[in-house]
Enzyme design. Structure first.
Site, PDB file in Angstrom:
ATOM      1  N   ASP A   8       0.872  -1.175   0.000  1.00  0.00           N
ATOM      2  CA  ASP A   8       0.000   0.000   0.000  1.00  0.00           C
ATOM      3  C   ASP A   8       0.918   1.236   0.000  1.00  0.00           C
ATOM      4  O   ASP A   8       2.139   1.115  -0.157  1.00  0.00           O
ATOM      5  CB  ASP A   8      -1.002  -0.031   1.166  1.00  0.00           C
ATOM      6  CG  ASP A   8      -0.345   0.159   2.538  1.00  0.00           C
ATOM      7  OD1 ASP A   8       0.902   0.214   2.619  1.00  0.00           O
ATOM      8  OD2 ASP A   8      -1.095   0.246   3.538  1.00  0.00           O
ATOM      9  N   CYS A  65       3.173  -3.180   4.024  1.00  0.00           N
ATOM     10  CA  CYS A  65       2.296  -2.059   4.408  1.00  0.00           C
ATOM     11  C   CYS A  65       3.029  -1.327   5.541  1.00  0.00           C
ATOM     12  O   CYS A  65       4.248  -1.432   5.666  1.00  0.00           O
ATOM     13  CB  CYS A  65       0.888  -2.532   4.783  1.00  0.00           C
ATOM     14  SG  CYS A  65       0.774  -3.681   6.163  1.00  0.00           S
ATOM     15  N   THR A  67       2.801  -1.774   8.814  1.00  0.00           N
ATOM     16  CA  THR A  67       3.215  -2.711   9.860  1.00  0.00           C
ATOM     17  C   THR A  67       3.434  -4.143   9.371  1.00  0.00           C
ATOM     18  O   THR A  67       3.992  -4.962  10.109  1.00  0.00           O
ATOM     19  CB  THR A  67       2.125  -2.792  10.944  1.00  0.00           C
ATOM     20  OG1 THR A  67       0.905  -3.229  10.300  1.00  0.00           O
ATOM     21  CG2 THR A  67       1.893  -1.445  11.615  1.00  0.00           C
ATOM     22  N   HIS A  98       9.291 -24.723   8.771  1.00  0.00           N
ATOM     23  CA  HIS A  98       8.233 -25.434   9.509  1.00  0.00           C
ATOM     24  C   HIS A  98       6.823 -25.121   9.003  1.00  0.00           C
ATOM     25  O   HIS A  98       5.926 -25.936   9.185  1.00  0.00           O
ATOM     26  CB  HIS A  98       8.306 -25.091  11.002  1.00  0.00           C
ATOM     27  CG  HIS A  98       9.465 -25.727  11.697  1.00  0.00           C
ATOM     28  ND1 HIS A  98       9.557 -25.801  13.060  1.00  0.00           N
ATOM     29  CD2 HIS A  98      10.587 -26.321  11.212  1.00  0.00           C
ATOM     30  CE1 HIS A  98      10.689 -26.423  13.398  1.00  0.00           C
ATOM     31  NE2 HIS A  98      11.333 -26.732  12.294  1.00  0.00           N
ATOM     32  N   HIS A 133       6.133 -31.627   9.742  1.00  0.00           N
ATOM     33  CA  HIS A 133       5.577 -30.287   9.521  1.00  0.00           C
ATOM     34  C   HIS A 133       4.492 -30.308   8.447  1.00  0.00           C
ATOM     35  O   HIS A 133       3.525 -29.553   8.517  1.00  0.00           O
ATOM     36  CB  HIS A 133       6.687 -29.301   9.166  1.00  0.00           C
ATOM     37  CG  HIS A 133       7.766 -29.268  10.184  1.00  0.00           C
ATOM     38  ND1 HIS A 133       7.535 -28.852  11.487  1.00  0.00           N
ATOM     39  CD2 HIS A 133       9.066 -29.653  10.140  1.00  0.00           C
ATOM     40  CE1 HIS A 133       8.656 -28.970  12.179  1.00  0.00           C
ATOM     41  NE2 HIS A 133       9.586 -29.450  11.390  1.00  0.00           N
TER      42      HIS A 133
END
Ligand code: RB5
Length: 149
Positions: A8, A65, A67, A98, A133
């Site tokens: 963004d 973005c 965060t 994993h 996994h």
């Protein structure tokens, strides 16, 4: 490996820099926007990358973005996407080994440019370990199927 990258407005500058890392690694990539710092809504760009990965157009997705969090929330709404936010190399590697993460999100307001490039490199060059996994991820996929019914 084909990679989709998008951001963004709040992640635009970091996204532009991370493209240099993709070039250094000689990866085929597509920039799905945004293309300047005009305010946009992160789900619009998160959806483009996540749907592209889920549809098999790209092997991996990278989303930036402010965060990294909104992008991860968005991408994880798309069936088949395993998006993680990672701002350190250990988490980035573990998310591949994993969790077979197929989308990486980062926050331009959280991490410096040099560290972000190292995180991206680690994430793109680490393989999934499979085995136990894979069994665990099959349970995650079961849950996804159940919750979409
Ligand atoms: C935009 O201000 C900001 O909310 C967005 O980039 C992101 O950090 C959301 O999770």
């Amino acid at each position: 490996m084909k990679v989709a990258i998008a951001s963004d407005h709040a992640g635009y500058r970091l996204k532009e820099l991370l493209k240099q890392t993709l070039e250094e690694l000689q990866l085929d990539y597509e920039d799905l926007g945004t293309f300047d710092e005009t305010s946009v809504d992160y789900p619009d760009y998160g959806a483009k990358v996540a749907k592209g990965v889920a549809d098999g157009l790209y092997d991996r997705g990278v989303l930036v973005c402010g965060t990294g969090l909104g992008m991860a929330i968005t991408a994880n709404k798309v069936k088949g996407v395993r998006a993680v936010t990672a701002h350190d190399v250990f988490s980035a590697k573990m998310s591949r080994m994993h969790n077979d993460a197929n989308v990486l999100t980062m926050g331009e307001r959280v991490i410096g440019q040099g560290a972000a490039a190292e995180v991206l490199k680690a994430w793109l060059t680490t393989e999934f370990e499979g085995g136990r996994h894979a069994q665990r991820l099959a349970k995650v996929a079961d849950l996804e199927r159940e919750s979409l019914q």
